[in-house]
Design a protein around this motif. Structure first.
Motif, PDB file in Angstrom:
ATOM      1  N   TYR A   9     -13.692 -21.816  45.710  1.00 18.64           N
ATOM      2  CA  TYR A   9     -14.455 -21.616  46.764  1.00 18.64           C
ATOM      3  C   TYR A   9     -15.551 -20.431  46.238  1.00 18.64           C
ATOM      4  O   TYR A   9     -16.670 -20.642  46.599  1.00 18.64           O
ATOM      5  N   THR A  13     -19.711 -21.632  46.424  1.00 15.44           N
ATOM      6  CA  THR A  13     -20.452 -20.746  47.001  1.00 15.44           C
ATOM      7  C   THR A  13     -21.760 -20.242  46.213  1.00 15.44           C
ATOM      8  O   THR A  13     -22.899 -20.436  46.631  1.00 15.44           O
ATOM      9  N   GLU A  88     -18.134 -15.790  59.917  1.00 15.90           N
ATOM     10  CA  GLU A  88     -17.768 -16.256  58.394  1.00 15.90           C
ATOM     11  C   GLU A  88     -16.550 -16.837  58.115  1.00 15.90           C
ATOM     12  O   GLU A  88     -15.712 -16.741  58.976  1.00 15.90           O
ATOM     13  N   TYR A 104     -17.134 -23.386  50.913  1.00 13.04           N
ATOM     14  CA  TYR A 104     -17.966 -22.679  50.623  1.00 13.04           C
ATOM     15  C   TYR A 104     -18.282 -21.843  51.647  1.00 13.04           C
ATOM     16  O   TYR A 104     -18.159 -21.949  52.709  1.00 13.04           O
ATOM     17  N   SER A 105     -18.923 -20.572  51.333  1.00 11.51           N
ATOM     18  CA  SER A 105     -19.522 -19.636  52.511  1.00 11.51           C
ATOM     19  C   SER A 105     -20.307 -20.128  53.444  1.00 11.51           C
ATOM     20  O   SER A 105     -21.266 -20.978  53.360  1.00 11.51           O
ATOM     21  N   ALA A 108     -23.817 -18.977  52.861  1.00 12.34           N
ATOM     22  CA  ALA A 108     -24.428 -19.661  51.739  1.00 12.34           C
ATOM     23  C   ALA A 108     -24.798 -21.006  52.074  1.00 12.34           C
ATOM     24  O   ALA A 108     -26.014 -21.583  51.864  1.00 12.34           O
ATOM     25  N   ASP A 109     -24.221 -21.345  53.406  1.00 13.29           N
ATOM     26  CA  ASP A 109     -24.733 -22.643  53.838  1.00 13.29           C
ATOM     27  C   ASP A 109     -26.105 -22.417  54.683  1.00 13.29           C
ATOM     28  O   ASP A 109     -27.088 -23.214  54.344  1.00 13.29           O
TER      29      ASP A 109
END
Length: 416
Positions: A9, A13, A88, A104-105, A108-109
């Motif tokens: 993860y 991220t 989140e 992933y966060s 971040a997306d």
């Protein structure tokens, strides 16, 4: 197992964020490219447009664009309206979610997606250069990044009706590049050409850019940033298959850009009897746009050929649009629009899961929505505040008219 999940993860991220930074660096590429291809008297204004549109895109996509694009009904046409990013991902969701767990966060997306929005808006900037009012452009940027782009983005990457129909666009030849070109085309048609570009007898007069070294630097920055653009769209790097895919995507991206350069350079030499630098630079960008719709499935040689076809198309498209008196100082509509369509149509040639029917549907859907919505916004802006500077301001340069300063002030004389 939980430690391995946490590490994966964190790695995915981090990879996503780094790719987003590379795409953000493309803002510098667009700034330098456009500053090099406009006349010196319009340089400061084109630079402030590129900085300001990035800030507007980041803010409007944060406020509502991201929600529209990714929180709307699966398979739908009309999006949900909402604000901000949502919660989140929690540790429990990541560690106990199984195969459906986020990897992933969400932040971040958002960061990765917002730089794509800014890229689409940057395409508009160059096409309307040298004669559009700064504040009219910035007003359009608000609507484009808050609503117009997110709606077609929802239809595709957000799981809407085009995604359900089988439309395929890996990293955005259509969703980002053709959409930006459609908005640019609508603006150019309402705005009209620069003074002196076309004669009454149909003659076409070249208006050279002020700084071709700067334009070349911008192109190379964009080439570099594109590795994040396409590589990040794999979304994952923490397992062997994904890592191999990322490597293939980057190799293909580079091969396509090289193919575009070579093809455009050769065609320019055969057609114009000269090695045209601006066509060569646009050949590189055309190769990159062409491969963006499917940079994973082709072999490296196939990617080079897809890019080469894009390099040929862009030279023909730039000349053809000029003959139609569609004045685009940087060739953005040809590079991102015409070649973007080629990139989408090339997908089924190497990806057996894609069909020409679905690709044509996506081309029509995205182009029609963005062009018509943009046309309406441009018409409203023209009626409310005007979108074009005066003839005198255009002659003197929009740097002085809009910014009160010059990018190249060597000849200014201080008053005593």
């Amino acid at each position: 197992m939980s430690e391995l999940t946490e590490l994966s993860y964190a790695l995915d991220t981090f990879y996503f964020l780094i790719c987003g930074i590379l795409v953000m660096w493309m803002a510098a590429g667009f700034s330098m490219l456009e500053a090099g291809l406009v006349r010196s008297k319009n340089t400061a204004e084109i630079l402030i447009k590129n900085v300001a549109l990035f800030a507007i895109a980041c803010t409007m996509y944060l406020l509502m664009g991201y929600y529209i694009m990714y929180s709307s009904p699966e398979g739908g046409i009309l999006p949900n309206l909402g604000f901000l990013l949502g919660a989140e991902n929690s540790a429990d969701a990541v560690l106990s979610g199984g195969d459906d767990a986020p990897y992933y966060s969400m932040r971040a997306d958002y960061f990765f997606q917002v730089v794509f929005v800014a890229t689409a808006m940057s395409i508009v900037s160059g096409a309307v250069a040298e004669r559009m009012k700064l504040w009219a452009f910035l007003a359009f940027a608000v609507v484009m990044t808050a609503v117009i782009y997110p709606v077609s983005g929802f239809w595709t990457w957000g799981g809407g009706w085009l995604d359900a129909a089988g439309f395929s666009d890996f990293a955005g030849s259509g969703i980002v590049h053709m959409a930006g070109a459609a908005a640019a085309l609508a603006g150019v048609l309402i705005l009209g050409p620069r003074k002196g570009k076309y004669g009454k007898d149909g003659s076409i007069y070249a208006i050279p850019g002020a700084n071709l070294p700067l334009a070349t630097l911008g192109t190379l920055i964009l080439w570099m940033g594109w590795f994040g653009f396409n590589g990040g769209s794999e979304l994952k790097v923490s397992d062997i298959g994904s890592a191999n895919n990322v490597a293939q995507v980057l190799v293909n991206t580079n091969a396509a850009a090289a193919g575009g350069v070579i093809a455009a350079l050769i065609l320019a030499k055969l057609w114009f009897r000269k090695a045209d630098l601006t066509m060569t630079l646009n050949g590189a960008l055309a190769g990159l746009v062409a491969i963006t719709a499917e940079p994973l499935a082709p072999s490296a040689l196939s990617a080079a050929l897809i890019g080469a076809v894009g390099g040929v198309i862009v030279v023909v498209a730039i000349v053809s649009l000029d003959k139609l008196k569609i004045d685009d100082p940087v060739g953005a509509i040809a590079v991102h629009g015409v070649v973007g369509i080629w990139g989408l149509l090339a997908v089924p040639l190497t990806n057996g899961d894609a069909t020409f029917g679905a690709q044509l549907l996506g081309i029509a859907g995205i182009f029609a929505w963005v062009f018509i919505a943009s046309l309406i916004v441009w018409v409203i802006l023209k009626a409310v505040m005007g979108i074009r500077v005066s003839e005198e301001e255009e002659y003197e340069g929009v740097d002085l008219a809009e910014c009160g300063m010059e990018a190249y002030p060597e000849f200014s004389v201080a008053k005593k």
